[in-house]
Motif scaffolding. Sequence first.
Motif, PDB file in Angstrom:
ATOM      1  N   ALA A   1       0.872  -1.355  -0.091  1.00 50.33           N
ATOM      2  CA  ALA A   1      -0.025   0.042   0.092  1.00 50.33           C
ATOM      3  C   ALA A   1       0.782   1.336   0.108  1.00 50.33           C
ATOM      4  O   ALA A   1       1.966   1.144   0.591  1.00 50.33           O
ATOM      5  CB  ALA A   1      -0.959   0.026   1.355  1.00 50.33           C
TER       6      ALA A   1
ATOM      7  N   PHE B   1       0.481   5.885   0.258  1.00 48.83           N
ATOM      8  CA  PHE B   1      -0.445   6.872   0.410  1.00 48.83           C
ATOM      9  C   PHE B   1       0.244   8.146  -0.223  1.00 48.83           C
ATOM     10  O   PHE B   1       1.413   8.403  -0.061  1.00 48.83           O
ATOM     11  CB  PHE B   1      -0.650   7.218   1.910  1.00 48.83           C
ATOM     12  CG  PHE B   1      -0.899   8.654   2.144  1.00 48.83           C
ATOM     13  CD1 PHE B   1      -2.046   9.176   2.044  1.00 48.83           C
ATOM     14  CD2 PHE B   1       0.427   9.353   2.784  1.00 48.83           C
ATOM     15  CE1 PHE B   1      -2.312  10.519   2.234  1.00 48.83           C
ATOM     16  CE2 PHE B   1      -0.082  10.872   2.974  1.00 48.83           C
ATOM     17  CZ  PHE B   1      -1.441  11.343   2.612  1.00 48.83           C
TER      18      PHE B   1
ATOM     19  N   GLU C   1       0.562   0.372  -9.130  1.00 49.59           N
ATOM     20  CA  GLU C   1      -0.739  -0.513  -9.167  1.00 49.59           C
ATOM     21  C   GLU C   1      -0.786  -1.687  -9.763  1.00 49.59           C
ATOM     22  O   GLU C   1      -1.245  -2.737  -9.335  1.00 49.59           O
ATOM     23  CB  GLU C   1      -1.619   0.549  -9.643  1.00 49.59           C
ATOM     24  CG  GLU C   1      -3.263   0.231  -9.166  1.00 49.59           C
ATOM     25  CD  GLU C   1      -4.221   1.292  -9.367  1.00 49.59           C
ATOM     26  OE1 GLU C   1      -5.063   1.579  -8.620  1.00 49.59           O
ATOM     27  OE2 GLU C   1      -4.084   1.849 -10.507  1.00 49.59           O
TER      28      GLU C   1
ATOM     29  N   LYS D   1      -1.889  -1.024  -3.228  1.00 48.22           N
ATOM     30  CA  LYS D   1      -3.214  -0.395  -3.365  1.00 48.22           C
ATOM     31  C   LYS D   1      -2.687   1.089  -2.976  1.00 48.22           C
ATOM     32  O   LYS D   1      -1.987   1.368  -2.271  1.00 48.22           O
ATOM     33  CB  LYS D   1      -3.944  -1.073  -1.814  1.00 48.22           C
ATOM     34  CG  LYS D   1      -5.110  -0.227  -1.607  1.00 48.22           C
ATOM     35  CD  LYS D   1      -6.396  -0.289  -2.671  1.00 48.22           C
ATOM     36  CE  LYS D   1      -7.667   0.350  -2.092  1.00 48.22           C
ATOM     37  NZ  LYS D   1      -8.712   0.256  -3.158  1.00 48.22           N
TER      38      LYS D   1
ATOM     39  N   TYR E   1      -3.765   5.100  -1.806  1.00 46.49           N
ATOM     40  CA  TYR E   1      -4.626   5.759  -1.099  1.00 46.49           C
ATOM     41  C   TYR E   1      -4.278   7.099  -1.058  1.00 46.49           C
ATOM     42  O   TYR E   1      -3.057   7.600  -0.931  1.00 46.49           O
ATOM     43  CB  TYR E   1      -4.329   5.291   0.487  1.00 46.49           C
ATOM     44  CG  TYR E   1      -5.110   3.904   0.988  1.00 46.49           C
ATOM     45  CD1 TYR E   1      -6.233   3.817   1.266  1.00 46.49           C
ATOM     46  CD2 TYR E   1      -4.048   2.947   0.701  1.00 46.49           C
ATOM     47  CE1 TYR E   1      -6.910   2.449   1.274  1.00 46.49           C
ATOM     48  CE2 TYR E   1      -4.542   1.459   1.012  1.00 46.49           C
ATOM     49  CZ  TYR E   1      -6.122   1.319   1.285  1.00 46.49           C
ATOM     50  OH  TYR E   1      -6.405   0.071   1.694  1.00 46.49           O
ATOM     51  N   SER E   2      -5.396   8.069  -0.908  1.00 44.24           N
ATOM     52  CA  SER E   2      -5.345   9.570  -0.773  1.00 44.24           C
ATOM     53  C   SER E   2      -5.547   9.833   0.800  1.00 44.24           C
ATOM     54  O   SER E   2      -5.391  11.185   1.108  1.00 44.24           O
ATOM     55  CB  SER E   2      -6.311  10.163  -1.617  1.00 44.24           C
ATOM     56  OG  SER E   2      -7.554   9.788  -1.491  1.00 44.24           O
ATOM     57  N   ASP E   3      -5.785   9.055   1.727  1.00 42.56           N
ATOM     58  CA  ASP E   3      -5.877   9.239   3.102  1.00 42.56           C
ATOM     59  C   ASP E   3      -4.952   8.490   3.947  1.00 42.56           C
ATOM     60  O   ASP E   3      -5.228   7.132   3.875  1.00 42.56           O
ATOM     61  CB  ASP E   3      -7.474   8.994   3.277  1.00 42.56           C
ATOM     62  CG  ASP E   3      -7.810   9.253   4.856  1.00 42.56           C
ATOM     63  OD1 ASP E   3      -7.270   8.472   6.039  1.00 42.56           O
ATOM     64  OD2 ASP E   3      -8.239  10.272   5.197  1.00 42.56           O
ATOM     65  N   TYR E   4      -4.267   8.890   4.691  1.00 42.36           N
ATOM     66  CA  TYR E   4      -3.083   8.341   5.428  1.00 42.36           C
ATOM     67  C   TYR E   4      -3.719   7.136   6.228  1.00 42.36           C
ATOM     68  O   TYR E   4      -3.241   6.149   6.570  1.00 42.36           O
ATOM     69  CB  TYR E   4      -2.426   9.185   5.946  1.00 42.36           C
ATOM     70  CG  TYR E   4      -1.091   8.729   6.973  1.00 42.36           C
ATOM     71  CD1 TYR E   4      -0.150   7.862   6.591  1.00 42.36           C
ATOM     72  CD2 TYR E   4      -1.283   8.580   8.407  1.00 42.36           C
ATOM     73  CE1 TYR E   4       0.916   7.445   7.098  1.00 42.36           C
ATOM     74  CE2 TYR E   4      -0.174   7.893   9.200  1.00 42.36           C
ATOM     75  CZ  TYR E   4       0.739   7.454   8.578  1.00 42.36           C
ATOM     76  OH  TYR E   4       1.580   6.909   9.441  1.00 42.36           O
TER      77      TYR E   4
ATOM     78  N   GLU F   1      -6.682   5.720   6.354  1.00 42.13           N
ATOM     79  CA  GLU F   1      -7.146   4.518   5.727  1.00 42.13           C
ATOM     80  C   GLU F   1      -6.043   3.565   4.977  1.00 42.13           C
ATOM     81  O   GLU F   1      -6.329   2.357   5.471  1.00 42.13           O
ATOM     82  CB  GLU F   1      -7.913   5.190   4.262  1.00 42.13           C
ATOM     83  CG  GLU F   1      -9.327   5.682   4.483  1.00 42.13           C
ATOM     84  CD  GLU F   1      -9.993   5.976   3.058  1.00 42.13           C
ATOM     85  OE1 GLU F   1      -9.679   5.259   2.200  1.00 42.13           O
ATOM     86  OE2 GLU F   1     -10.945   6.884   3.224  1.00 42.13           O
ATOM     87  N   MET F   2      -4.821   4.184   4.844  1.00 41.67           N
ATOM     88  CA  MET F   2      -3.836   3.316   4.456  1.00 41.67           C
ATOM     89  C   MET F   2      -3.322   2.568   5.744  1.00 41.67           C
ATOM     90  O   MET F   2      -2.869   1.231   5.660  1.00 41.67           O
ATOM     91  CB  MET F   2      -2.515   4.149   3.732  1.00 41.67           C
ATOM     92  CG  MET F   2      -1.258   3.352   3.391  1.00 41.67           C
ATOM     93  SD  MET F   2       0.005   4.287   3.186  1.00 41.67           S
ATOM     94  CE  MET F   2       0.461   4.376   4.889  1.00 41.67           C
TER      95      MET F   2
ATOM     96  N   HIS G   1      -5.249  -0.624   6.185  1.00 38.09           N
ATOM     97  CA  HIS G   1      -4.924  -1.557   5.080  1.00 38.09           C
ATOM     98  C   HIS G   1      -4.658  -2.917   5.779  1.00 38.09           C
ATOM     99  O   HIS G   1      -3.850  -2.962   6.413  1.00 38.09           O
ATOM    100  CB  HIS G   1      -3.946  -1.157   4.098  1.00 38.09           C
ATOM    101  CG  HIS G   1      -3.999  -2.230   2.697  1.00 38.09           C
ATOM    102  ND1 HIS G   1      -4.605  -2.012   1.792  1.00 38.09           N
ATOM    103  CD2 HIS G   1      -3.165  -3.172   2.713  1.00 38.09           C
ATOM    104  CE1 HIS G   1      -4.327  -2.946   0.619  1.00 38.09           C
ATOM    105  NE2 HIS G   1      -3.506  -3.699   1.437  1.00 38.09           N
TER     106      HIS G   1
END
Length: 355
Positions: free
Chosen positions: A35, A37, A52, A57, A59-62, A64-65, A68
Amino acid sequence: MPTRKLQVAVAGLGRMGARHAINVLHRTPRAQLIAVFSPDEKELAWARTHLEPEGVKLYSDYDEMLRHAGVEAVLIATVTTVHAEQAIKAIQADKHVLCEKPLSTSVEVSQSVVDAAKSKPHLKVMCGFSRRFDASYRDAFDRTDSGALGRTSIFRSQTCDKLDPSGFFVEYARFSGGIFVDCNIHDIDLALWFFGQDSVVKSAVAVGITAVQPELRKYNDVDNGVGIVEFWGGKIAYFYSSRMMAAGQHDMTEIIGTEGKVTVNANPLTNLVEMSEPSGVRREIPPHYYGRFEQAFVTESNEFAAACLDDTKLPFKLTGAVQAVKIGCALQESLNTGKKIFFDETGRRIEKASL
């Protein structure tokens, strides 16, 4: 039975973050990049092409990463201002952390990362001082540590970047902490390594000029700086940083003892190619920092993965990162105030009356 790999996420995909991601993906056999970010759409576009397709994966949100599934370690290479916040969040989420230098431009905030790490002693938390993983610096340290130089007394080191006419470093200075905290932080860390991690700073003084980028003055920074740091116990370190080298990157160090000296990279070379031309004979030098230390970053990635997987000791203490920021901040303050900064034998800041 397949070899277990450390499941890694990378935060930040700028110049260094992208390199870290590629190193984890392709050059760290015991790690798997799962993942990444970045808040920057251009960086994510790069990741869609290069990461990718490899199953990584994006992510644009830390936060959320961090959630993961399976992430065990986070490599932080975002802007300096969020290093500490993101490192602490990763630690609190029970992840190992490799954070690019510095932990913060503030001593107190840097210490907060150390405090968070102490609360989770089973985790590996390391600040990425890449030169500690460079083969030449390790050779120089082994020679010094063996006593071959006698008593190490003087340390002279520089970080000199090739001139970037784009003005990148002008805007970068808004949040970098200044040339001593950003550039010379590596040299300061090296001084602490060669002098001993428990070395205590006695005084710091610095001067600087804006030779090619006068716009830096609005951020209280310079493009050429010289700092002198005295340590208790009779040791002195001299630091030079520059953003205006014409030929390329020139980072070098000299360690002087009572019975000899060791010099690292006095005459930089990209490789062993020599060009004979009408104007003379010349060799090229690395164009940027990564050109000089690329293999050190690869070694850093591999040794960090091994420490996490095998539960072995990291090569240096996290507290050293706070010491380095403390000295860098003192030099930056001296640069901007014109005053020499003093510390007592415990390393506590003291004020001395002017004569």
